[in-house]
Write a protein that holds these residues in place. Structure first.
Motif, PDB file in Angstrom:
ATOM      1  N   VAL A 116       0.675  -1.217   0.017  1.00 45.91           N
ATOM      2  CA  VAL A 116       0.079  -0.083   0.143  1.00 45.91           C
ATOM      3  C   VAL A 116       0.869   1.251   0.027  1.00 45.91           C
ATOM      4  O   VAL A 116       0.596   2.161  -0.716  1.00 45.91           O
ATOM      5  N   LYS A 117       2.005   1.259   0.801  1.00 43.59           N
ATOM      6  CA  LYS A 117       2.666   2.489   0.904  1.00 43.59           C
ATOM      7  C   LYS A 117       3.716   2.554  -0.380  1.00 43.59           C
ATOM      8  O   LYS A 117       3.490   3.693  -0.899  1.00 43.59           O
ATOM      9  N   LYS A 118       3.851   1.478  -1.014  1.00 42.86           N
ATOM     10  CA  LYS A 118       4.928   1.836  -2.251  1.00 42.86           C
ATOM     11  C   LYS A 118       3.947   2.079  -3.404  1.00 42.86           C
ATOM     12  O   LYS A 118       4.535   3.074  -3.997  1.00 42.86           O
ATOM     13  N   ALA A 119       2.974   1.487  -3.410  1.00 44.83           N
ATOM     14  CA  ALA A 119       1.872   2.095  -4.602  1.00 44.83           C
ATOM     15  C   ALA A 119       1.732   3.446  -4.567  1.00 44.83           C
ATOM     16  O   ALA A 119       1.610   4.416  -5.538  1.00 44.83           O
ATOM     17  N   PHE A 120       1.433   4.201  -3.121  1.00 46.90           N
ATOM     18  CA  PHE A 120       1.022   5.354  -3.282  1.00 46.90           C
ATOM     19  C   PHE A 120       2.242   6.401  -3.398  1.00 46.90           C
ATOM     20  O   PHE A 120       2.195   7.458  -3.904  1.00 46.90           O
ATOM     21  N   LEU A 121       3.495   5.737  -2.768  1.00 48.73           N
ATOM     22  CA  LEU A 121       4.635   6.662  -2.952  1.00 48.73           C
ATOM     23  C   LEU A 121       5.076   6.699  -4.432  1.00 48.73           C
ATOM     24  O   LEU A 121       5.346   7.662  -4.847  1.00 48.73           O
ATOM     25  N   ASP A 122       4.885   5.668  -5.046  1.00 50.20           N
ATOM     26  CA  ASP A 122       5.349   5.684  -6.574  1.00 50.20           C
ATOM     27  C   ASP A 122       4.284   6.710  -7.317  1.00 50.20           C
ATOM     28  O   ASP A 122       4.735   7.481  -8.196  1.00 50.20           O
TER      29      ASP A 122
END
Length: 359
Positions: free
Chosen positions: A95-101
């Motif tokens: 979840v964190k990586k998807a939104f950070l990207d």
């Protein structure tokens, strides 16, 4: 309200425990008032000399954007009920990586440290809200449910007594060694001198939490948790005239995901019985947690907390005892204080969990 509790007792009931805490709390109030009076007398009150703390530079727009963008995703991961600590970590990381990207593509100059801090806050809120609203835990358990338990005695045939105790992803391998009077520990402290016939050592190696680090002697954690387990088991030892042995218990935590000190109490009790020590009753321990919504006042008391629930929750209340009553306790909280209602509920819920473990 109560801020911290620690002590040992001789198999007292929950009602006696609450009454004792209330009695001590009244005495503490008088001491706190005396300190306030002294501070006011010398002009050193918090109002006259407020402390200044360094503050982060906040970006409210980014904070709101991240909260709205990841809250539901983190909430959904939390309610999946994944029993694996690693599996939950992967879910939240995704979840964190998807939104950070997504944000990095829109804002290449994004402060990633600030993003991580705001994401952690949003994830924490989502998990806490899920537990209060849904009344279920991160691993899918009900609020009062205990993780699966497996134990075995005489696990190390060469030791006088041994036991392995596993609860969920927490495991303690404990040995009990019997010695003579010559093996007694010499106590030479400023306010206490003498000998001790009962010793307990608690070891928490890095590999128990998947870390790689050197073992350089006992730290704060080992001393505190070991002392709690020692106080718990000492209450059920036979009197000296019936017990000629010096006893040393060593607990090695092989895996840890919450309540390793309570696993030590359970394994220690089994190891003592395996060694033939005539303890008066079996002892078990359970760690209670709390998640409270500051805005609504709603709360959830959690039995047998995970490491994540300890980290994200408001309370870590360890209670040990026999079928008859409480032997020791240790509580630390992260909120302003604990009401008598919540304290009473936690102790009675802890009794239910303790009896489940003993049976």
């Amino acid at each position: 309200s109560v801020a911290m509790v620690e002590g040992a007792m001789k198999e007292v009931s929950e009602e006696e425990m609450v009454a004792a805490i209330a009695f001590g709390h009244e005495a503490i109030k008088a001491q706190c008032q005396l300190q306030k009076d002294l501070a006011e007398a010398v002009g050193r009150t918090p109002e006259s000399q407020p402390r200044e703390y360094p503050k982060y530079e906040e970006n409210e727009t980014l904070k709101k954007l991240i909260s709205e963008g990841v809250y539901q995703g983190a909430y959904d991961v939390a309610r999946t009920g994944n029993t694996s600590k690693g599996g939950r970590k992967e879910g939240f990381s995704a979840v964190k990586k998807a939104f950070l990207d997504k944000l990095m593509a829109e804002q290449p100059e994004l402060d990633t440290k600030l993003f991580s801090r705001y994401y952690s806050s949003a994830e924490k809120k989502a998990i806490r809200d899920m537990m209060v609203k849904e009344r279920v835990r991160l691993d899918g358990r009900q609020l009062t449910e205990i993780r699966p338990i497996w134990s075995e005695i005489n696990y190390l045939p060469g030791a006088h007594g041994s036991a392995i105790f596993t609860r969920g992803e927490t495991q303690s391998l404990t040995t009990a060694t019997l010695g003579t009077k010559l093996d007694e520990q010499i106590i030479d402290q400023p306010l206490a001198k003498g000998y001790s016939k009962f010793m307990l050592h608690y070891n928490f190696p890095g590999f128990s939490t998947g870390e790689v680090k050197p073992n350089r002697g006992a730290g704060r954690r080992e001393i505190g948790h070991g002392n709690l387990a020692l106080r718990s088991l000492r209450q059920v030892l036979p009197p000296d005239d019936e017990n000629p042995y010096t006893i040393r218990i060593v607990s090695d935590i092989l895996e840890s995901n919450g309540s390793s000190s309570m696993a030590t109490v359970c394994a220690g009790s089994l190891a003592l019985m395996d060694a033939g020590v005539k303890i008066t009753a079996a002892v078990a321990g359970i760690a209670m947690g709390l998640v409270q919504d500051k805005e609504t006042g709603e709360y959830a008391v959690l039995s047998d907390i995970l490491g994540d629930e300890d980290h994200l929750g408001d309370m870590d209340f360890k209670v040990t005892g026999t079928e008859k009553g409480i032997c020791a306790c240790q509580m630390d909280i992260k909120i302003q204080g604990l009401s008598n209602e919540i304290l009473t509920a936690a102790l009675h819920q802890a009794r239910e969990g303790r009896l489940h473990i003993l049976r």
